[in-house]
Design an enzyme around this catalytic site. Structure first.
Site, PDB file in Angstrom:
ATOM      1  N   ASP A   1     -22.978  25.547  70.206  1.00 14.99           N
ATOM      2  CA  ASP A   1     -24.436  25.551  70.214  1.00 14.99           C
ATOM      3  C   ASP A   1     -24.905  24.140  69.855  1.00 14.99           C
ATOM      4  OD1 ASP A   1     -27.023  26.486  70.323  1.00 14.99           O
ATOM      5  OD2 ASP A   1     -26.888  27.735  68.523  1.00 14.99           O
TER       6      ASP A   1
ATOM      7  N   ARG B   1     -24.547  25.964  75.115  1.00 15.17           N
ATOM      8  CA  ARG B   1     -25.988  25.986  75.382  1.00 15.17           C
ATOM      9  C   ARG B   1     -26.382  24.829  76.296  1.00 15.17           C
ATOM     10  NH1 ARG B   1     -30.416  26.193  70.564  1.00 15.17           N
ATOM     11  NH2 ARG B   1     -29.934  23.968  70.424  1.00 15.17           N
TER      12      ARG B   1
ATOM     13  N   HIS C   1     -28.232  39.248  70.920  1.00 11.37           N
ATOM     14  CA  HIS C   1     -28.285  38.238  69.861  1.00 11.37           C
ATOM     15  C   HIS C   1     -29.667  38.295  69.224  1.00 11.37           C
ATOM     16  CE1 HIS C   1     -27.331  34.787  67.556  1.00 11.37           C
ATOM     17  NE2 HIS C   1     -27.882  33.872  68.319  1.00 11.37           N
TER      18      HIS C   1
ATOM     19  N   ASP D   1     -22.251  33.505  63.609  1.00 15.17           N
ATOM     20  CA  ASP D   1     -23.081  32.312  63.715  1.00 15.17           C
ATOM     21  C   ASP D   1     -22.769  31.377  62.527  1.00 15.17           C
ATOM     22  OD1 ASP D   1     -25.213  30.549  64.452  1.00 15.17           O
ATOM     23  OD2 ASP D   1     -26.316  32.236  65.294  1.00 15.17           O
TER      24      ASP D   1
ATOM     25  N   ASP E   1     -32.843  30.088  73.292  1.00 18.15           N
ATOM     26  CA  ASP E   1     -33.624  30.799  72.283  1.00 18.15           C
ATOM     27  C   ASP E   1     -34.857  31.460  72.895  1.00 18.15           C
ATOM     28  OD1 ASP E   1     -31.757  29.938  70.500  1.00 18.15           O
ATOM     29  OD2 ASP E   1     -32.942  28.277  69.736  1.00 18.15           O
TER      30      ASP E   1
END
Length: 918
Positions: A518, A577, A651, A405, A593
């Site tokens: 992302d 995303r 994740h 990340d 998320d």
């Protein structure tokens, strides 16, 4: 100060572990939605001017007039190849061009001729050339009906909610010294009635939400159109929403919203916008499946209502009247034009094919990307990566990708590595490559404003940043602090971005490093609704026009970079995303998320099913939940469910405790190991399904009604689903469950438990007792599924391993299946370098026949076992190869379960052969 400010903003967004709904607009707070929703049905001001109709070989054009303000619109009607009708509506003479979405359609659709069947002063009837399909255009008020025989398939503006806010000059700034080029336009506009002139509502020329003001220099520009679907009670699609598979009516709440937004730990079961938007709705009844593709990239709201209606006589085509259920849908977009594709089916798979013909099919992913992915925010350094990698070997759990990340970068500068924590990235990547494993690193589209950062300097110098309304580079806050945003709508910007993935540009990278995009909604922490200001500029277009396209363009440029760095040889893997129609052509998506809660596990099923229905098959949810910490039971159940969803990645948030699969005690490690290993045994089936999705547009993970379109019991099911045609999965998603009830469809079907081989009849609700090791999965009788049972540390290590064929019999029909093999990672399949076999069991003979005789590929894999479910005991089993040689095969028969196991037949997986059971 900058990093502290960003941390503070992030905490404001995420620290409460719950979405702050006050950050996001309701329809009442969105001026154009409120304005359009206030319109009353049945009062349409639009009339078709039949005398303006022109018909060519490719299209019909017709002017519409708004009798209230005399503004004229241009209607274009196209009959497209494949049973699709396209309707476009734009201003006849707009003050300036209105945005039309580029780069989503894979080509200009092929048209077919329309012909006039009849015409009078009330309307015109056109033939669509397919099974007595016709379009009826009624003049006053304007209405368009698509019919087949005496049935109305779909009606446009039947409720009179067509609205088209024409571009106009703002009166307090308008100079009456107009130029000749706009004089004719102004002549049209200034005929506005006095009543219309005086009606200037709040939010038309400026709108404020919280502390943000949208300057709206072009004024009101919304478009809207209603669709009526007689006979339809079930509609699906328009992702992304954390809601049920079957879309709900919106009469007593907000419409479904399509506006790509960064929503921290989203709330479930409501129509709020999320990270992606696909403006495609699928309508299904026992008689027919149809689809609506609303090609508009601006903020869009979709209202759904249902009722029972009476259709009376329409011209001379509908005799009598009948009462029928009906669903009404209304699309409302802030800007652009009306450009809608009506996909007329009639079957679910026809609709998938029709949509794929417009926007393309699912990209064919590298085989390894269908394996298991291990991720968290963040693995601390190279030693941490090495330790986690070794942990999988120590605990005998396979995986293919480990992820990094944002913390792996040098101060959130993408395309870089932290010089202390990841000082020798090639050494790290080589260590993974030696084990035939891979890595994904994040590359977000917000670029740190830093004069010492090469990427920023080049983009600024080239003038490639999105501009603010005053012409300067747009700046907002995101993970690096102050950031600017590349204008990915520009082809030259996308080409430059792609070039940055070259090995000599993105230093420290190797061919086993892939990419994750992302925050590409785009996310702007201090922007309105945590995104970009609508009056930011992409060349001559406002951000409001292109918003929902931004994420697609980011992923498109990134994937192109991975392709280019390999000289066009290697298939890319890019996770995004944010997404839009057409994103399926590029890579994978995930549901964002989520949280470590049972309801979030449950919602992952309808969310991915909804995406599959609109083309995006490569979907998954964060295993275990991104926010919060799962109980061990929830974590195990999520690993089990995720093993049977297309994208399989664990994740976790930075603030959560570590949760590698072996950290929850040996018993839970064993349960997780078994789930992941099951995933790997089915990789040949997953890969073959993704090949079919790539070729046909059919979803890999699909609702039961896709295969059983007349079974009403399947229409609202969302706790079970099919993988392809032949695997039915009912994950355990309830805490403390001791059993689940699965619906097994098909009155002539039989289903076999893939673990116990127990046989069950179709068309029943089956109660299944479960323990913590249970994953209820059934193989359809009449199918053949190839699996690989020798699970190794990664999918690449299994490349040459042998296959086991699971033949599930249904005595009422032939059993069949497919086996697809290629190199697993290049585009060479496009050059016919693959094996594609048809497997058939009929009349006690199992055969393998080449489905692609012109294809050339060889494999070292062989068939090491054949397991026949629902079998009777043969006296002998004989293999006959293509060269005529025969040999007797050894077998075992379990009479109690009717399972026949043929051992070591040994034929090559790419060869012709037959096995006869006598």
């Amino acid at each position: 100060m900058a990093p502290l400010l960003v941390v503070g903003l992030a905490l404001c967004l995420s620290g409460t572990w719950a979405v702050d709904k006050g950050n996001f607009k309701t329809c009442e707070q969105s001026a154009f939605c409120k304005r359009q929703r206030a319109l009353k049905p049945g009062e349409s001001p639009y009339r078709a001017l039949l005398e303006t109709m022109e018909l060519t070989n490719t299209r019909l054009t017709l002017q519409l007039i708004n009798d209230n303000n005399k503004v004229r619109l241009l209607l274009e009607l196209y009959r497209l190849q494949g049973n699709i009708t396209r309707v476009k509506i734009n201003e006849l003479k707009p003050l300036k061009p209105r945005y039309e979405v580029p780069d989503v359609l894979i080509r200009e659709p092929t048209t077919e001729p329309l012909s006039v069947l009849s015409q009078d002063e009330n309307g015109v009837v056109l033939s669509l050339g397919v099974e007595s399909q016709r379009v009826i255009i009624s003049a006053r008020p304007f209405r368009l009906d698509i019919m087949e025989g005496s049935d109305v398939l779909m009606s446009l503006n039947s409720r009179g909610l067509l609205a088209f806010e024409h571009l106009r000059m703002r009166k307090d700034t308008f100079s009456y010294k107009v130029t000749s080029t706009v004089a004719s336009v102004w002549d049209n506009i200034k005929r506005t009635t006095k009543e219309e002139e005086e009606k200037v509502e709040d939010g038309m020329w400026e709108e404020t939400f919280k502390s943000h003001t949208d300057s709206k220099p072009n004024g009101p520009s919304a478009v809207s159109l209603d669709f009526s679907l007689p006979g339809v009670e079930h509609v699906y699609g328009i992702p992304e929403h954390a809601d049920t598979l079957r879309l709900k009516t919106t009469d007593n709440g907000d419409p479904y919203r399509l506006y790509n937004l960064d929503v921290f730990q989203y709330e479930l079961y409501n129509p709020m916008a999320l990270y992606g938007s696909v403006p495609v709705m699928v309508a299904h009844s026992a008689q027919r499946t149809t689809g609506i593709f609303w090609l508009n990239a601006a903020e869009t709201w979709v209202d759904i209502s249902s009722n029972t209606t009476v259709f009376g006589k329409m011209l001379d085509y509908v005799q009598g009247s009948s009462e029928t259920p009906q669903t009404d849908v209304r699309w409302i977009s802030e800007s652009g034009i009306i450009d809608v594709f009506i996909m007329l089916g009639p079957t679910p798979k026809d609709v998938f094919s029709q949509y794929a013909s417009l926007t393309g099919t699912q990209s064919f992913p590298p085989l390894a990307s269908l394996g298991y992915h291990q991720c968290r925010w963040n693995y601390n350094d190279q030693e941490d990566v090495k330790s986690v990698d070794a942990g999988f070997d120590e605990h005998d759990i396979p995986y293919d990708f480990i992820w990094l990340d944002i913390e792996h970068t040098d101060g959130k500068r993408y395309f870089t590595w932290d010089p202390h924590k990841f000082a020798t990235p090639k050494e790290m990547l080589q260590g993974l490559m030696d084990k035939k494993r891979k890595m994904v690193a994040i590359v977000d589209p917000h670029i740190k404003v830093d004069s010492n950062y090469k990427i920023h300097n080049e983009i600024r110098t080239l003038g490639f940043y999105v501009k603010n309304k005053d012409g300067g580079d747009y700046e907002g806050w995101c993970w690096p602090g102050s950031a600017s945003y590349p204008d990915f709508t520009r082809a030259d910007m996308r080409a430059w971005w792609a070039s940055m993935f070259a090995y000599d540009q993105y230093e420290g990278t190797m061919e086993n490093l892939y990419t994750w995009n992302d925050m590409n909604e785009p996310s702007v922490f201090n922007g309105p609704e945590v995104t970009m200001h609508k009056d930011a500029m992409h060349g001559s277009w406002e951000h409001r026009d292109i918003h929902n396209l931004y994420g697609l363009y980011v992923q498109m440029a990134t994937a192109e970079g991975l392709i280019q760095r390999s000289g066009g040889v290697e298939r890319p893997f890019v996770l995004t995303r944010a997404f839009f129609a057409g994103s399926q052509r590029i890579g994978a998506v995930w549901t964002g998320d989520n949280a470590a809660e049972w309801d979030h596990l449950k919602i992952s099923i309808p969310m991915c099913l909804s995406m599959g229905l609109v083309g995006i098959s490569f979907c998954g949810a964060d295993i275990g939940g991104f926010f919060k910490s799962p109980s061990t039971e929830l974590l195990v159940r999520w690993y089990q469910a995720g093993a049977y969803q297309p994208f399989y990645r664990a994740h976790a948030h930075l603030d959560t405790p570590r949760r590698e699969p072996w950290l929850f005690g040996p018993e839970n490690t064993a349960l997780i190991r078994e789930a992941v290993r099951q995933r790997y045994t089915f990789l040949p089936y997953w890969y073959q399904l993704f090949y079919r999705a790539h070729v046909t547009g059919e979803p890999v993970m699909r609702p039961l009604w896709v295969e059983y379109p007349q079974d009403l019991a399947t229409f609202a099911l969302e706790d079970e689903y099919l993988i392809g045609r032949d695997l039915l999965v009912h994950p355990v998603v309830e805490e403390g469950a001791r059993g689940v009830t699965a619906y097994l469809p098909g009155k002539d079907e039989v289903w076999f438990d893939v673990h116990t081989f127990q046989k069950h009849n179709g068309a029943q609700n089956l109660y299944i007792p479960v323990t913590m090791s249970s994953i209820p999965v059934f193989q359809r009788g009449g199918s053949i599924i190839p699996r690989k049972l020798r699970v190794r540390r990664s999918s690449t290590c299994m490349e040459h391993d042998p296959y086991t064929l699971y033949v599930a019999l249904n005595l009422q029909r032939t059993a069949d299946g497919e086996l697809y093999i290629d190199d697993g990672h290049t585009f060479n399949y496009e050059k016919k370098e693959f094996i594609y076999r048809k497997l058939t069991f009929a009349n006690k003979v199992l055969s393998s026949v080449n489905l692609a005789p012109d294809a050339k590929f060889t494999t070292d894999s062989w068939i090491e076992r054949i397991i026949v479910l629902g079998a009777s005991k043969p006296s002998k089993v004989t293999l006959k190869t293509a060269d005529g040689q025969e040999k007797q095969l050894e077998f075992d028969f379990d009479a109690s379960m009717s399972v026949l196991t043929v051992r070591k037949p040994g034929m090559n997986a790419g060869a012709d052969w037959t096995v006869t059971f006598q």
